[in-house]
Design an enzyme around this catalytic site. Structure first.
Site, PDB file in Angstrom:
ATOM      1  N   GLY A  92      -4.101  -0.387  10.436  1.00  0.00           N
ATOM      2  CA  GLY A  92      -2.851  -0.490   9.666  1.00  0.00           C
ATOM      3  C   GLY A  92      -1.766   0.387  10.274  1.00  0.00           C
ATOM      4  N   ASP A 144      -3.630   6.595   4.779  1.00  0.00           N
ATOM      5  CA  ASP A 144      -4.681   6.916   3.801  1.00  0.00           C
ATOM      6  C   ASP A 144      -5.082   8.396   3.754  1.00  0.00           C
ATOM      7  OD1 ASP A 144      -4.724   4.201   3.309  1.00  0.00           O
ATOM      8  OD2 ASP A 144      -6.438   3.815   4.614  1.00  0.00           O
ATOM      9  N   ASP A 194      -7.498   9.815   5.208  1.00  0.00           N
ATOM     10  CA  ASP A 194      -8.943   9.847   4.967  1.00  0.00           C
ATOM     11  C   ASP A 194      -9.727  10.261   6.212  1.00  0.00           C
ATOM     12  OD1 ASP A 194      -8.289   7.599   6.426  1.00  0.00           O
ATOM     13  OD2 ASP A 194      -9.582   6.233   5.330  1.00  0.00           O
ATOM     14  N   ASP A 207     -10.227   5.568  11.415  1.00  0.00           N
ATOM     15  CA  ASP A 207     -11.567   5.809  11.961  1.00  0.00           C
ATOM     16  C   ASP A 207     -12.157   4.597  12.693  1.00  0.00           C
ATOM     17  OD1 ASP A 207     -12.182   4.395   9.716  1.00  0.00           O
ATOM     18  OD2 ASP A 207     -13.793   5.732   9.056  1.00  0.00           O
ATOM     19  N   ARG A 241      -6.243  -5.645  14.005  1.00  0.00           N
ATOM     20  CA  ARG A 241      -7.649  -5.262  13.852  1.00  0.00           C
ATOM     21  C   ARG A 241      -8.437  -6.301  14.633  1.00  0.00           C
ATOM     22  NH1 ARG A 241      -5.781  -4.056   8.237  1.00  0.00           N
ATOM     23  NH2 ARG A 241      -5.756  -1.802   8.115  1.00  0.00           N
ATOM     24  N   ARG A 281      -7.282   2.619   0.575  1.00  0.00           N
ATOM     25  CA  ARG A 281      -8.596   2.036   0.863  1.00  0.00           C
ATOM     26  C   ARG A 281      -9.646   2.683  -0.045  1.00  0.00           C
ATOM     27  NH1 ARG A 281      -9.649  -1.247   5.118  1.00  0.00           N
ATOM     28  NH2 ARG A 281      -7.783  -0.608   6.199  1.00  0.00           N
ATOM     29  N   THR A 302      -2.677   6.905   9.970  1.00  0.00           N
ATOM     30  CA  THR A 302      -2.961   6.018   8.829  1.00  0.00           C
ATOM     31  C   THR A 302      -2.344   6.651   7.593  1.00  0.00           C
ATOM     32  OG1 THR A 302      -4.687   5.289   7.279  1.00  0.00           O
ATOM     33  CG2 THR A 302      -5.268   7.121   8.674  1.00  0.00           C
TER      34      THR A 302
HETATM   35  O1  F6P Z   1      -5.539   1.729   5.999  1.00  0.00           O
HETATM   36  C1  F6P Z   1      -4.221   1.546   5.606  1.00  0.00           C
HETATM   37  C2  F6P Z   1      -4.120   0.511   4.524  1.00  0.00           C
HETATM   38  O2  F6P Z   1      -2.769   0.358   4.142  1.00  0.00           O
HETATM   39  C3  F6P Z   1      -4.984   0.764   3.281  1.00  0.00           C
HETATM   40  O3  F6P Z   1      -4.416   1.713   2.416  1.00  0.00           O
HETATM   41  C4  F6P Z   1      -5.116  -0.606   2.704  1.00  0.00           C
HETATM   42  O4  F6P Z   1      -6.293  -0.734   1.949  1.00  0.00           O
HETATM   43  C5  F6P Z   1      -5.179  -1.490   3.936  1.00  0.00           C
HETATM   44  O5  F6P Z   1      -4.594  -0.747   4.993  1.00  0.00           O
HETATM   45  C6  F6P Z   1      -4.472  -2.803   3.794  1.00  0.00           C
HETATM   46  O6  F6P Z   1      -4.713  -3.533   4.946  1.00  0.00           O
HETATM   47  P1  F6P Z   1      -3.927  -4.860   5.337  1.00  0.00           P
HETATM   48  O7  F6P Z   1      -2.562  -4.462   5.788  1.00  0.00           O
HETATM   49  O8  F6P Z   1      -4.737  -5.446   6.426  1.00  0.00           O
HETATM   50  O9  F6P Z   1      -3.849  -5.689   4.098  1.00  0.00           O
END
Ligand code: F6P
Length: 323
Positions: free
Chosen positions: A12, A129, A131, A104, A73, A173, A127
């Site tokens: 992300g 998050d 995390d 990660d 991804r 997440r 990120t």
């Molecule tokens: O890891 C960053 C994040 O924004 C999370 O907080 C969220 O769960 C996820 O990515 C959303 O992913 P996507 O943009 O693929 O929907």
């Protein structure tokens, strides 16, 4: 000796990634290393979507959200065949070290690449998050919590006017960092985190007794990874038990956008430069993080085997202040 490094963003996007790319590129060039930018993360690496970068490639980007290199991804990179294709491109472009900016999942991929193909890799935590072990804060987190907090403040205005309960879902997440900080800063009555099992009856009691005491509004911050199943699910459950009407706001991807804060730009600049210098100095399989204001390096493997602890003292403080 490293002569040419590659840089990519993966997973992300997060505000501050551009500031980090800028720092990597300019630090490398300052130390007489050449730099190749890889578009769309590992997916672009597999496809050879790469370009030479110079100091002007990163002009006027420090203030921009998102990532100029794009991100993705990649499922294919999780396979040895995918990594073999990626390595072929790295060899073709003469890249002997890689800075990977992401979460990660990004490091797991980098670690495999380094083990299988002896490519030097240094990670940078990017990120929203927050995390990632080995760093107090990740790039993008500060901007994301400020964006989310601004939204909570706005919702509080309308919640108070209508004397309503709002359930506001934030990203993260399976981590509750965003929810906890935003909840405390926004004066939330209840904060639901994936790290702490929700006591629904206690929560209903907090909300009904607050209203009985004359509270004009209540805000419940729900981390998207909370085991209750998200803001709509928990709001319905509370309604069933208490009869209280509610509104739900899912903040979603708005939290990932916008111009990075000062803190994110400074962090990104420090860590991007540290990563490029670490590669130049022959390091590999590490992530550059910041702990107590100082740049520190952590072995990649220990990043995904550990779990960042939630600040229980802060959570207890939030409960105490919400009376
Ligand atoms: O890891 C960053 C994040 O924004 C999370 O907080 C969220 O769960 C996820 O990515 C959303 O992913 P996507 O943009 O693929 O929907």
């Amino acid at each position: 000796m490293i002569k040419k490094i590659g840089v990519l963003t993966s997973g992300g996007d997060a505000p501050g990634m551009n500031a980090c790319i800028r720092a990597v590129v300019r630090t490398a060039i300052y130390h007489d290393l050449a730099v190749v930018g890889i578009r769309r993360g590992y997916a672009g690496l597999i496809e050879g979507d790469m370009m030479e970068m110079d100091v002007s490639s990163v002009s006027n980007i420090i203030q921009r959200g998102g990532t100029i290199l794009k991100t993705a991804r990649s499922e294919e990179f999780k396979t040895p065949e995918g990594r073999a294709r990626a390595t072929k491109n790295l060899h073709q472009w003469g890249v002997d070290g890689l800075v990977t900016i992401g979460g990660d999942g990004t490091y797991r991929g980098a670690n495999c690449l380094s083990k299988e193909w002896d490519i030097a890799v240094v990670g940078v935590p990017g990120t929203i998050d927050n995390d990632i072990c080995g760093t107090d804060f990740t790039i993008g987190y500060d901007t994301a919590i400020n964006v989310a907090l601004d939204a909570v403040d706005r919702i509080r205005d309308t919640a108070a006017s209508h004397e309503r309960i709002f359930f506001i879902e934030v990203m993260g997440r399976d981590a509750g960092c965003i929810a906890l900080d935003v909840g405390v800063a926004g004066g939330a009555e209840v904060i639901l985190l994936p790290e702490i099992l929700t006591d629904v009856d206690k929560m209903c009691n907090t909300l009904t007794s607050g209203l009985a005491r004359g509270k004009s509004s209540s805000i419940v911050i729900v981390a998207e990874g909370d085991e209750t199943g998200g803001a709509y699910a928990i709001a319905e459950k509370v309604k069933e038990k208490t009869g209280l009407d509610y509104r739900v706001t899912i903040l979603g991807h708005i939290q990932r956008g916008g111009s990075p804060t000062v803190r994110d730009r400074v962090l990104a600049s420090k860590l991007g430069a540290a990563a490029a210098e670490a590669l130049r100095d022959g390091a590999s399989d590490i992530m550059a993080g910041e702990v107590s204001g100082k740049v520190e390096f952590t072995q990649l493997e220990s990043i995904w085997t550990g779990r960042k602890e939630v600040d229980m003292n802060l959570w207890r403080l939030a409960e105490m202040l919400a009376i």
